[in-house]
Design a protein around this motif. Sequence first.
Motif, mmCIF file in Angstrom:
data_model
loop_
_atom_site.group_PDB
_atom_site.id
_atom_site.type_symbol
_atom_site.label_atom_id
_atom_site.label_comp_id
_atom_site.label_asym_id
_atom_site.label_seq_id
_atom_site.Cartn_x
_atom_site.Cartn_y
_atom_site.Cartn_z
ATOM 1 N N LEU A 83 -6.759 6.035 -5.474
ATOM 2 C CA LEU A 83 -5.808 7.044 -4.998
ATOM 3 C C LEU A 83 -5.352 7.953 -6.127
ATOM 4 O O LEU A 83 -5.079 9.141 -5.921
ATOM 5 N N LEU A 89 0.839 -1.212 0.000
ATOM 6 C CA LEU A 89 0.000 0.000 0.000
ATOM 7 C C LEU A 89 0.868 1.254 0.000
ATOM 8 O O LEU A 89 0.602 2.214 -0.727
ATOM 9 N N LEU A 142 -5.613 -4.184 -3.789
ATOM 10 C CA LEU A 142 -4.515 -3.239 -3.999
ATOM 11 C C LEU A 142 -4.687 -2.480 -5.311
ATOM 12 O O LEU A 142 -4.381 -1.296 -5.397
ATOM 13 N N PHE A 173 -7.288 0.171 -4.684
ATOM 14 C CA PHE A 173 -6.711 1.235 -3.864
ATOM 15 C C PHE A 173 -5.832 2.154 -4.705
ATOM 16 O O PHE A 173 -5.924 3.384 -4.624
ATOM 17 N N THR A 188 1.199 4.097 -2.998
ATOM 18 C CA THR A 188 0.989 5.519 -2.694
ATOM 19 C C THR A 188 2.158 6.358 -3.191
ATOM 20 O O THR A 188 1.967 7.397 -3.849
#
Length: 224
Positions: free
Chosen positions: A140, A9, A133, A136, A13
């Motif tokens: 993001l 994660l 994932l 995510f 990011t």
Amino acid sequence: MEMELLVALGSITLINLILSGDNAVVIALASRNLPPEQRKKAVLWGSAGAVILRILLTLVAAFLLKIPYVQFLGGLALVYIAVNLLGDKQEEVACEGAASFWEAIKVIIFADLIMSLDNVLAIAGVADGHFGLLVFGLVLSVPLVVFGSQMLMKLMDKFPIIIWAGSAILAWTAAKMMVADEKLGVWLEPYALMLEIGVTAAVLAIGYWQKKCGQAGSKDTYGA
């Protein structure tokens, strides 16, 4: 498993932070000639279209990376992206302001599509088939692409270590992708850790060498 998930994660990011900057700039440039009200709508609708295409691309990439040899080639491509990230020769983002609302949306979608290939490959590689994932990483990317241009550039200018860390993560991910290849991974598996460390170190060394050469060239130019 929880620690691996947290690391993944964090990696996604950071990769998003580094690789989404130019995309955000393109959105700002494409809509700059529109009236304020239309500009906001163009950014939102254009970004929505771009994100949908990015989701489709990432899902396709995740599927393709399961095909023998493709994952190894994807790792090599990611090594190139990691090295290029550390290069001093940053390309200017060229994008003319659109004359109409729909033209701005079209420019935003297609420019983002072309410039998102590195981001798509990186997220698919780090997620390694983990659907959560993938979601995510894609979710993001939305606020980063829409709102993040100025903040991202200032952040990376102020803390260059962010770029080095991102490049190291990409290099490590590239090596893991090579080892995970269904066909070639059988031969690479015994040397997995050595390969991961070696590829990461090589990418950082090449980046350092590029910086040194760039600085030496600048000194020679000013000296002359």
